[in-house]
Scaffold this motif. Structure first.
Motif, PDB file in Angstrom:
ATOM      1  N   GLY A 124       0.768  -1.328   0.057  1.00 42.83           N
ATOM      2  CA  GLY A 124      -0.011   0.052  -0.043  1.00 42.83           C
ATOM      3  C   GLY A 124       0.892   1.204  -0.021  1.00 42.83           C
ATOM      4  N   THR A 125       0.387   2.276   0.501  1.00 36.28           N
ATOM      5  CA  THR A 125       0.832   3.634   0.460  1.00 36.28           C
ATOM      6  C   THR A 125       1.261   3.992   1.728  1.00 36.28           C
ATOM      7  N   ILE A 145       6.242   3.450  -1.023  1.00 30.88           N
ATOM      8  CA  ILE A 145       5.159   2.667  -1.872  1.00 30.88           C
ATOM      9  C   ILE A 145       5.593   1.286  -1.881  1.00 30.88           C
ATOM     10  N   TYR A 147       4.319  -2.011  -3.456  1.00 33.58           N
ATOM     11  CA  TYR A 147       3.328  -2.545  -4.594  1.00 33.58           C
ATOM     12  C   TYR A 147       2.906  -3.932  -4.249  1.00 33.58           C
ATOM     13  N   ASP A 160       0.211   2.963 -12.296  1.00 37.33           N
ATOM     14  CA  ASP A 160       0.447   2.673 -10.964  1.00 37.33           C
ATOM     15  C   ASP A 160       2.096   2.871 -10.868  1.00 37.33           C
ATOM     16  N   ILE A 165       2.205   9.374  -7.837  1.00 32.08           N
ATOM     17  CA  ILE A 165       2.276   9.792  -6.479  1.00 32.08           C
ATOM     18  C   ILE A 165       2.123  11.242  -6.374  1.00 32.08           C
ATOM     19  N   ARG A 218      -4.118   5.165 -10.856  1.00 34.32           N
ATOM     20  CA  ARG A 218      -4.195   4.879  -9.527  1.00 34.32           C
ATOM     21  C   ARG A 218      -3.185   6.376  -8.657  1.00 34.32           C
ATOM     22  N   ARG A 220      -1.705   8.025  -5.632  1.00 32.41           N
ATOM     23  CA  ARG A 220      -1.234   7.491  -4.302  1.00 32.41           C
ATOM     24  C   ARG A 220      -1.012   8.984  -3.553  1.00 32.41           C
ATOM     25  N   GLU A 243      -8.019   2.357  -1.474  1.00 31.85           N
ATOM     26  CA  GLU A 243      -6.961   1.912  -0.323  1.00 31.85           C
ATOM     27  C   GLU A 243      -6.914   3.134   0.534  1.00 31.85           C
ATOM     28  N   ARG A 264      -2.985   8.335   4.118  1.00 26.49           N
ATOM     29  CA  ARG A 264      -2.725   8.156   2.913  1.00 26.49           C
ATOM     30  C   ARG A 264      -3.937   7.481   2.353  1.00 26.49           C
ATOM     31  N   SER A 266      -5.302   5.763  -1.843  1.00 25.74           N
ATOM     32  CA  SER A 266      -5.316   5.378  -3.262  1.00 25.74           C
ATOM     33  C   SER A 266      -6.517   5.725  -3.688  1.00 25.74           C
TER      34      SER A 266
END
Length: 279
Positions: A124-125, A145, A147, A160, A165, A218, A220, A243, A264, A266
């Motif tokens: 996740g972020t 990040i 992934y 992504d 970001i 996506r 972030r 997310e 944070r 997403s």
């Protein structure tokens, strides 16, 4: 609250990346440097000479190893340091959490400390920052990040990477140790760029997130702020949240996101509008 300038611009074009991306292993060197992210020149504590610091990336389950070298010299700023890996659980490696006087002593100038920990089952972020007093408000902060190559929501987005970001941070024209009461930030920075009210010199270029029409991105979104919370939106576009702080969610479509210090999200942007610039 006093009116503030919150800037972000979207262009339908090719993608652009952060100044520096470190994959899993590398060196973070803290140094003192003058910068003007909003047009006002002031000294700051920086990681590898930039603000925000390098984007750190890894895949789910991989080890992250970062050697933090302290070369800070400005006695008006905090000289000791540490790095906290915000949101990562540190199962079995609590001594790598970076919390001063809790899990470690400060890294003193002209010394270094190597952090090594696994992401285990997390993805996740996230973000990283100094955990020594208010030091991160003077620049020691960046995005992290993790992934998931097998992300079950991957069918919802097409792109992504580091180009999607978006960091949000407050910026002050006085040094953080000199702030003794609640303070209004002088500028809001998006990916390290912004403008302060009353600036009469050459305008600082604003952050531009480049996208292509028809693609799904996506985004972030990371709040690196020390105090304020932000309301994030993109004109004429909805955002689908998938997310929140390292936890996948049932997709929820909104037109604004309120994001507090350290949070944070997403959110998927569908670039389905006509080609233009969007605030």
């Amino acid at each position: 609250m006093q009116s503030k300038l919150y800037f972000a611009s979207l262009l339908w074009a090719t993608t652009a990346a952060f100044a520096e991306v470190i994959c899993r292993s590398g060196t973070l060197t803290l140094e003192t440097k003058n910068i003007a992210p909003d047009g006002f020149v002031r000294p700051a504590s920086l990681i590898n000479g930039i603000h925000p610091g390098p984007v750190i990336t890894a895949n789910k389950g991989q080890n992250i190893r970062m050697n933090v070298v302290n070369e800070l010299t400005d006695e008006n700023q905090i000289l000791g340091t540490s790095i906290h890996w915000h949101g990562l659980f540190q199962r079995g490696t609590n001594f790598m959490d970076g919390a001063i006087d809790v899990t470690q002593c400060p890294i003193s100038p002209n010394n270094s400390f190597e952090y090594s920990f696994d992401t285990t089952d997390q993805a996740g972020t996230f973000w990283y920052h100094s955990h020594f007093d208010v030091q991160y408000c003077d620049g020691v902060r960046g995005a992290l990040i993790v992934y998931d190559p097998h992300d079950p929501l991957k069918h919802i987005y097409d792109v992504d990477d580091e180009s999607t970001i978006i960091t949000l941070s407050d910026w002050y024209h006085v040094l953080a140790p000199d702030i003794s009461s609640p303070a209004m930030e002088d500028a809001t920075l998006i990916n390290g760029r912004g403008r302060y009210i009353g600036h009469k010199g050459k305008s600082v270029d604003l952050a531009i997130i480049n996208v292509k029409q028809g693609k799904r991105y996506r985004l972030r979104i990371v709040s690196l702020s020390c105090s304020p919370d932000f309301t994030f939106s993109i004109d004429q576009h909805n955002l689908t949240i998938i997310e929140v702080e390292g936890t996948e969610t049932v997709p929820e479509t909104v037109n604004t996101i309120r994001i507090l210090a350290g949070q944070r999200y997403s959110a998927v942007l569908n670039a389905n509008q006509r080609v233009d610039n969007y605030w």
